[in-house]
Design a protein around this motif. Sequence first.
Motif, short mmCIF file in Angstrom:
data_model
loop_
_atom_site.label_atom_id
_atom_site.label_comp_id
_atom_site.label_asym_id
_atom_site.label_seq_id
_atom_site.Cartn_x
_atom_site.Cartn_y
_atom_site.Cartn_z
N ILE A 163 4.71 -20.34 6.86
CA ILE A 163 3.73 -19.82 7.62
C ILE A 163 3.79 -18.44 7.27
N TYR A 164 4.61 -18.02 8.68
CA TYR A 164 4.76 -16.47 8.79
C TYR A 164 4.88 -15.88 7.71
N HIS A 165 6.25 -16.64 6.45
CA HIS A 165 6.34 -15.86 5.27
C HIS A 165 4.96 -15.17 4.40
N HIS A 166 4.47 -16.52 4.51
CA HIS A 166 2.93 -16.16 3.33
C HIS A 166 2.14 -14.80 4.17
N LEU A 167 2.26 -15.19 6.11
CA LEU A 167 1.23 -14.27 6.48
C LEU A 167 1.88 -12.57 5.72
N THR A 168 3.30 -12.75 6.08
CA THR A 168 3.94 -11.49 4.94
C THR A 168 3.83 -11.05 3.88
N PHE A 169 3.90 -12.38 3.26
CA PHE A 169 4.32 -11.66 1.41
C PHE A 169 2.99 -11.42 1.10
N TYR A 170 1.83 -12.16 1.53
CA TYR A 170 0.61 -11.45 1.29
C TYR A 170 -0.24 -10.69 1.80
N GLY A 171 0.21 -10.40 2.99
CA GLY A 171 0.00 -9.09 3.98
C GLY A 171 0.30 -7.83 3.24
N PHE A 172 1.33 -8.34 2.89
CA PHE A 172 2.35 -7.06 2.21
C PHE A 172 1.21 -6.65 0.52
N LEU A 173 1.27 -8.43 0.41
CA LEU A 173 0.57 -7.62 -1.48
C LEU A 173 -1.16 -6.84 -1.20
N LEU A 174 -1.10 -7.58 -0.45
CA LEU A 174 -3.03 -7.04 0.27
C LEU A 174 -2.47 -5.23 0.28
N CYS A 175 -2.08 -5.34 0.90
CA CYS A 175 -1.81 -3.07 1.64
C CYS A 175 -1.59 -3.08 0.12
N PHE A 176 -0.73 -3.69 -0.62
CA PHE A 176 -0.20 -3.11 -1.48
C PHE A 176 -1.83 -2.44 -2.65
N ALA A 177 -2.48 -3.92 -3.13
CA ALA A 177 -4.10 -3.54 -3.20
C ALA A 177 -4.51 -2.84 -2.63
N ALA A 178 -4.02 -2.45 -1.58
CA ALA A 178 -5.46 -1.35 -0.81
C ALA A 178 -5.09 -0.44 -1.54
N THR A 179 -3.06 -0.03 -1.24
CA THR A 179 -3.03 1.54 -1.94
C THR A 179 -3.46 1.30 -3.51
N THR A 180 -3.55 1.19 -4.15
CA THR A 180 -3.42 0.83 -5.83
C THR A 180 -5.13 0.46 -5.68
N THR A 181 -5.45 0.62 -4.90
CA THR A 181 -7.99 0.69 -5.35
C THR A 181 -7.97 2.20 -4.39
N ALA A 182 -7.52 2.75 -3.44
CA ALA A 182 -7.43 4.03 -2.93
C ALA A 182 -7.22 4.90 -4.66
N THR A 183 -5.74 4.10 -4.41
CA THR A 183 -5.53 5.51 -5.77
C THR A 183 -6.70 5.23 -7.02
N GLY A 184 -6.93 4.01 -7.53
CA GLY A 184 -8.04 4.66 -7.78
C GLY A 184 -9.39 5.02 -7.75
N TYR A 185 -9.69 4.82 -6.25
CA TYR A 185 -10.67 5.38 -6.13
C TYR A 185 -11.03 7.18 -5.96
N HIS A 186 -9.68 7.11 -5.96
CA HIS A 186 -9.39 9.09 -6.00
C HIS A 186 -9.34 9.09 -6.77
N TYR A 187 -8.24 8.86 -7.71
CA TYR A 187 -8.23 9.50 -9.64
C TYR A 187 -9.63 9.20 -10.11
N LEU A 188 -9.80 8.16 -10.42
CA LEU A 188 -11.48 7.68 -11.13
C LEU A 188 -12.15 7.82 -11.39
N LEU A 189 -13.30 7.53 -9.19
CA LEU A 189 -14.15 7.60 -8.89
C LEU A 189 -14.47 9.40 -8.75
N GLY A 190 -13.32 9.50 -7.78
CA GLY A 190 -13.31 10.82 -7.30
C GLY A 190 -13.15 10.71 -5.74
N LEU A 191 -13.77 9.67 -5.54
CA LEU A 191 -13.79 9.31 -3.38
C LEU A 191 -12.54 9.68 -2.99
#
Lengths: 479, 366
Positions: free
Chosen positions: B220-248
Amino acid sequence: MKNGEIAGHVASRRDETAGRRHDVLVIGGGNAALCAAISARRAGASVLVLEAAPQFYRGGNTRHTRNMRCAHDSATETLSGPYTEDEFWEDLKRVTQGRTDEELARHMIAQSKEMLTWIVDQGVRFQPSLGGTLSLGRTNSFFLGGGRAMLNALYATAEQLGVEIRYDAEVVGLEIENGMFLSATVKEQTGTSQVRAGALVAASGGFEANIDWLKQGWGEIAGNFLIRGTPYNRGTILRILIDNDIQQIGDVTQCHAVAIDARAPKFDGGIITRLDCVIYGIVVNKNCERFYDEGEDIWPKRYAIWGRLVAAQPDQIAYIIFDARSLELFMPSLFPPIKGDSIAELAGQLGLDPEKLTKTVATFNNAVQPGTFDPDNYDDCATAGLTPPKTHWARKIEQGPFYAYPVRPGITFTYLGVKVNKEARMIMSDGKPAANMFAAGEIMAGNVLGQGYAAGIGMTIGSVFGRAAGQGAAKHARN
Amino acid sequence: MHATSALAEADRLMTVCNSCRYCEGICAVFPAMEMRRAFSDGDLNYLANLCHGCSACYYDCQFSPPHEFNVNVPATMAKVRTESYEAYAWPGFLAPTFRRNGLVISIAACVSVFAFIVGFVALRDPSVLFGTHTGPGAFYKLMPHNTMAVLFGAAFLYAMIAIAMGIRNFWRDIGEPANTLTKATPLWQAIKDASSLRYLDGGGVGCMNDEDKPTDTRRIYHHLTFYGFLLCFAATTTATGYHYLLGLEAPYPWYDLPVLLGTLGGLGLVIGPIGLLRAKFQRDRELVEARSYGMDVGFLVMLLLTSITGLLLLVLRATPAMGMLLALHIGIVFALFITMPYGKFVHGFYRFLALVRYAKERSDAH
């Protein structure tokens, strides 16, 4: 009810001084003992289990088991096809050559059907037959993780139900009066104490680790036997019971004995010292003579005769000899085979007479008739004009390098025990059932197994009679 | 015959286990073992990386210590696995970082945080570090976005190259042809097995960690860690997209996608590592591989620090604490990135690849 309550109150006060009195005392800690403890506890009895071994070694020979043989009418998730009661009975009759109690055996076989679900209800999990054991896939239910995993599940269930379990607790004496069990003397690190209970279940195994007892039947040659399982099965309880007028069943030389690697430790080597290559080679004794048809039958059907065959050879040692073509036809085992580029060189490594062994192999090779070799089925590869013959899988031993495994008799478990009835109740020497004493597992296996063995029956005996013993003991104790 | 004593011990154990096979139903290691009769170093490294350390086999084994056969598969596989990480490390001269991994990670983290703080002060002035900044672009008052992007882009790229080289070394060592990785069926099977942690389950009842009952919660805790990590990674990627593509420009309001993903992931990345650390501290001493202990703990602590500083930054971003928290957070993330190829992070890649190979072997055998 008031009187009962008062009586109970008085009893519990007495227990505080003399040790608590349990409804059911189970001696032993293997499959039979735990099935008894669980079923007694489920029937409402208070249960104490006394296991002589330390916690790691708990469970006697169950630790080394891997499956149980239960009848079933159709395939299941883990069993490849039906195995009817009649077929089970025929198999039992064949391996024991009729030396069994038909009524009791048929009762056990009928009960074995329910065990498939009952044992799962106690937390044990099954899996399909293991790699290399395909021939048992229809008849035998394999424990996921093996015997110790099964034990862990049973212990967890027993603890959860409130069964009291004490390890390193060896019963050294029983107080029995007119077929009635009264108390047991327990030796623990803290000292010796008395334990009283309303009923007794003796599930403490056989006596195979007691070499002196084995010698009473086998003579001095028993000193050359290896004991495949627990060093704790010394037969103490069995001896006490027989000395207290319980009827003995079976003879001291009967046991489940196979030929195992001679390099195995004296005790507890377990499954990994077994060798499945007899049918692919020849087996010679220390005089380089063959002594039995190695190709008589498909291996698992006859593996249990080889312990006795080797026991009958000089110095209780024999050698399985085969060539490079057979090396990978069977399951690997713990010790690598001994290797030689020629038969003579191999003989030297084994401490055998090179000339004699070369001659034995040559004689065998000359007797081999043409045929189509099939490692997995009865084939037509046989010898002609050879005594003893090899009737299947006879292939010339000619392709180097040549290999050998030294083998000795490996005693798995003994059959001499106490007589019981269908309820697992012990029978006194006068033929009357004991008042409150039951037996299950190896200690009464001789009721079903007069001789011979087929894989998984030991566990069936343990589970079926264990459950019955627990129920009977609980019923007696609570009445 | 074997390169290390751990590999020799693993060979001995696999010979014992292959003669027994009782554990066949527990995980992938034992069926993979049964496909072989002899075990080369590459085979053993493959099996060691296939092992999830669920430890059911240890408590199920009739030959585990104190038995004279001394069969301890989980601990031995952990040792072989740790050594294999070192053997596959790229470039080779950095391989010894695996030996004092806890120390290396601590130093990397301290130096990174220090460098970011000094950087902020040196590039701007101390008042900026302790000032209150709000609204779009607030973070970039401390460090220009492009500087941040270049720094992290370079660190990430380096980590990915180093990990890819390690993967190449692993794949060669176990003797698997490259084209296995182009086959969809084993890849898909491995994705399913890895994402569900199929083999961190004791064959269906659960794992063991400190007793013979399957009470372990690492899955259970590995799932929380792994998927938590992926979500954080997704957050960073989305933010990068916002910055460069949408200018936000960051920071974004709490209800915006990068923040939602990051918060959710951050929570997983707090609870998960704590659970895994607790399991690590409770673990049966017989099962602990001393050499990887610092590495395992170091990685979990870094993940925990990443999430805690990230969440604190979210909560306190409108206060004067923001400057220091930002330095702390991105300093730790930077250290995490550059130490990725030289720490516990690599286990996921090797294990996934071992699962790919196992899936292929299974389908070939049927």
